[in-house]
Design an enzyme around this catalytic site. Structure first.
Site, short mmCIF file in Angstrom:
data_model
loop_
_atom_site.label_atom_id
_atom_site.label_comp_id
_atom_site.label_asym_id
_atom_site.label_seq_id
_atom_site.Cartn_x
_atom_site.Cartn_y
_atom_site.Cartn_z
CE LYS A 178 -1.89 3.00 1.91
NZ LYS A 178 -1.63 4.39 1.54
CD GLU A 254 12.98 0.84 7.90
OE1 GLU A 254 12.69 1.52 6.91
OE2 GLU A 254 13.63 -0.22 7.84
CB CYS A 288 13.23 9.06 8.05
SG CYS A 288 14.40 8.08 7.12
CD GLU A 390 9.38 13.17 11.87
OE1 GLU A 390 8.23 12.73 11.96
OE2 GLU A 390 10.30 12.54 11.33
P1 NAD Z 1 2.31 8.41 7.40
O1 NAD Z 1 2.45 7.59 8.63
O2 NAD Z 1 1.30 9.50 7.38
O3 NAD Z 1 1.92 7.49 6.16
C1 NAD Z 1 2.72 6.38 5.78
C2 NAD Z 1 1.84 5.34 5.13
O4 NAD Z 1 0.94 4.82 6.10
C3 NAD Z 1 0.99 5.87 3.97
O5 NAD Z 1 0.98 4.90 2.96
C4 NAD Z 1 -0.38 6.02 4.62
O6 NAD Z 1 -1.45 5.94 3.72
C5 NAD Z 1 -0.39 4.85 5.58
N1 NAD Z 1 -1.31 4.96 6.72
C6 NAD Z 1 -1.67 6.09 7.39
N2 NAD Z 1 -2.50 5.76 8.40
C7 NAD Z 1 -2.66 4.40 8.39
C8 NAD Z 1 -3.39 3.47 9.18
N3 NAD Z 1 -4.12 3.87 10.21
N4 NAD Z 1 -3.30 2.17 8.86
C9 NAD Z 1 -2.55 1.76 7.84
N5 NAD Z 1 -1.84 2.58 7.04
C10 NAD Z 1 -1.89 3.90 7.31
O7 NAD Z 1 3.76 8.93 7.06
P2 NAD Z 1 4.19 9.89 5.84
O8 NAD Z 1 3.62 11.23 6.12
O9 NAD Z 1 3.87 9.21 4.54
O10 NAD Z 1 5.78 9.92 5.99
C11 NAD Z 1 6.45 10.81 6.82
C12 NAD Z 1 6.86 10.13 8.11
O11 NAD Z 1 7.59 8.95 7.81
C13 NAD Z 1 7.77 10.97 8.97
O12 NAD Z 1 7.39 10.84 10.32
C14 NAD Z 1 9.14 10.33 8.75
O13 NAD Z 1 10.06 10.52 9.80
C15 NAD Z 1 8.77 8.90 8.60
N6 NAD Z 1 9.81 8.17 7.87
C16 NAD Z 1 10.62 7.32 8.58
C17 NAD Z 1 11.65 6.63 7.92
C18 NAD Z 1 12.58 5.70 8.67
O14 NAD Z 1 13.30 4.99 8.03
N7 NAD Z 1 12.56 5.69 9.99
C19 NAD Z 1 11.82 6.82 6.55
C20 NAD Z 1 10.98 7.70 5.88
C21 NAD Z 1 9.97 8.37 6.55
#
Ligand code: NAD
Length: 486
Positions: A178, A254, A288, A390
């Protein structure tokens, strides 16, 4: 107008519900594509296809053949490099130079590196003594875990998705992905490459949609999904972990970070500035392990602030195809509202704005884009929300420090534990400091230098588990210990 469909059992399919959402170009605000939104029916179909593929040809394929196919997937991405590059840049607005050096090559490498690793990884064997003197032999056999649910974010869409799909398939699993609703294109395109490479139907499935009450949540709750691997926000991780508790399913997370950079007075200042410029502003600060807190030893504080300001003001904003552009927009208007909220908050909390703090003047073609200025602050208290939460934008706060113990206390005073960087010419100090930093990754005199064989992940609220190299294999496979009485 381009239409993006789910990829299920080797075919591109529309949604039963007929629901469609827009894929927006963050540089202009224009609609680039119309995307089918998946619901329970599409997740059911994808999970069924993934289960059938496990029970079929893929599940019985000799390891060498599986690895050969994964190499073909990597070659397939490279053969269509420009197509992937344009799709990624359109979805994210990131500069071409960034996507061509990092996102797309790493997207391809993620298939090769894990294929090679799995081919060469040994299994553990123990000979044990038994009372009759004959002994017994124990050896561990690796199995795929099953159907893996992969949920990925928008900041490095192809790279972070394949970082999970590569090892999952190398270990013999099948996947239902997804991708982020903001960046569906490259995940969709990869379906074509999978078919061209000869990956059997049902091994790689993609369902588009949102998180709560949409494809994301339905995937996390599906009883046919054996484990969930997720990259995204810490809050989303909490929701996914609750869903995974039903059925006692394994998770690998992550998550977010509030990463420190520590610059000692003896550092090579050119390198520290160049590295911090990238760690704070690359990908418009949406990385990230980007740096949002910079601690600089007092004798070089003023020089560092002045030089980082100069660097931030020299960044060239523009369309990803424009010559010399090294700074794109944020991913969406919604995300810009969030980041601008922190820009306002910083001023309310008493920050000195060294540079930026608002929205740049852009020409008319970028009218609806999510543009924002790179921003540097000084003067905030250690408990200011801007220093603790963040932001995920192109901004950082710089604070002076005097000695090692003080800066370690400051750097570790966070609920996150993803990454840190240390800039010093004294390698004994670098080692001492790195070992005391509460972070999954510590870079010394560098940033974002990644060897894919090394462990990757965060501590505290930044994640669960480690992927990368053999560490990923622990998550993507199950072990059976066979004990043979001799
Ligand atoms: P997000 O958590 O909003 O979304 C990530 C994914 O999760 C999307 O595909 C979204 O549709 C899905 N999602 C959202 N709510 C959900 C739920 N309740 N159930 C299942 N799926 C759900 O994150 P984002 O805004 O896409 O990315 C930014 C965040 O990601 C930042 O916090 C960043 O630090 C983190 N990030 C971490 C790493 C790492 O390696 N630690 C790498 C990249 C990004």
């Amino acid at each position: 107008m381009k239409e993006i469909r789910h990829f299920i059992n080797g075919e591109y399919l529309g949604s039963d519900s007929g629901r469609i959402f827009d894929d927006i170009d963050p540089a202009s605000g224009e609609v680039i594509a119309r995307v089918h939104e998946g619901g329970q029916a599409e997740i059911d179909a994808a999970a069924r296809a993934a289960r059938d593929a496990l029970d079929g040809e893929w599940g019985h394929m000799p390891v060498a053949q599986r690895m050969e196919l994964l190499h073909k997937v990597a070659d397939g991405i490279n053969a269509r490099f420009e197509e992937f590059l344009i799709a990624e840049c359109q979805d994210t607005g990131k500069p071409r130079s960034l996507a061509s050096h990092i996102d797309i090559p790493r997207g391809a490498a993620n298939f090769k590196i894990f294929a090679d690793l799995v081919k060469n990884v040994p299994t553990e064997t123990f000979h044990m003594d038994t009372p009759d003197g004959a002994g017994a032999l124990n050896y561990a056999v690796r199995h795929p875990k099953g159907v893996i649910g992969v949920i990925s974010p928008w900041n490095l869409p192809l790279l972070l998705m394949t970082w999970k799909v590569g090892p999952a398939l190398a270990c013999g699993n099948t996947v239902v992905v997804k991708p982020s609703e903001e960046t569906p294109q490259t995940t969709a395109l990869l379906g074509e490459v999978m078919n061209e490479a000869g990956i059997p139907n049902g091994v790689y499935n993609v369902v588009h949609g949102f998180g709560p009450d949409s494809a994301g949540e339905f995937l996390t709750r599906h009883s046919q999904v054996d484990a969930l691997t997720f990259t995204g926000e810490t809050r989303t991780g909490t929701a996914i972990m609750k869903a995974a508790a039903d059925g006692i399913r394994d998770v690998s997370f992550e998550l977010g970070g509030k990463n420190p950079a520590i610059v000692f007075a003896d550092a090579d200042m050119d390198k520290a500035i160049e590295g911090t410029m990238r760690s704070a502003f690359a990908n418009c600060g949406q990385v990230c392990f980007g740096t949002e807190r910079v601690y600089v030893q007092r004798p070089v504080f003023d020089e560092f602030v002045a030089r980082l300001k100069e660097g931030a003001e020299s960044l060239r904003m523009g369309h990803f195809e424009d010559e010399g552009v090294n700074f794109g927009p944020l991913i969406s208007q919604e995300h810009r509202d969030k980041v601008l909220g922190y820009y306002r908050l910083a001023e309310e909390e008493g920050a000195t704005v060294v540079t930026g703090g608002g929205v740049p003047d852009m020409d008319a073609r970028f009218g609806g884009g999510a543009w924002i200025q790179p921003t540097i602050w000084t003067g905030l208290d250690d408990d200011a929300r801007v220093v603790r939460e963040e932001i995920f934008g192109p901004c950082c706060h710089i604070r002076p420090f005097d000695d090692e113990d003080e800066v370690l206390g400051l750097a570790n005073d966070t609920e996150y534990g993803l990454a840190a960087s240390v800039w010093t010419r004294d390698l004994s100090r670098a080692n001492r400091v790195a070992r005391r930093l509460e972070a999954g990754l510590v870079w010394v005199n560098s940033w974002f230098l990644r060897d894919l064989r090394t462990p990757f992940g965060g501590s505290k609220m930044s994640g669960i588990g480690r992927e990368g190299g053999v560490h990923g294999l622990e998550f993507y496979s199950e072990l059976t210990n066979v004990c043979i009485k001799l």
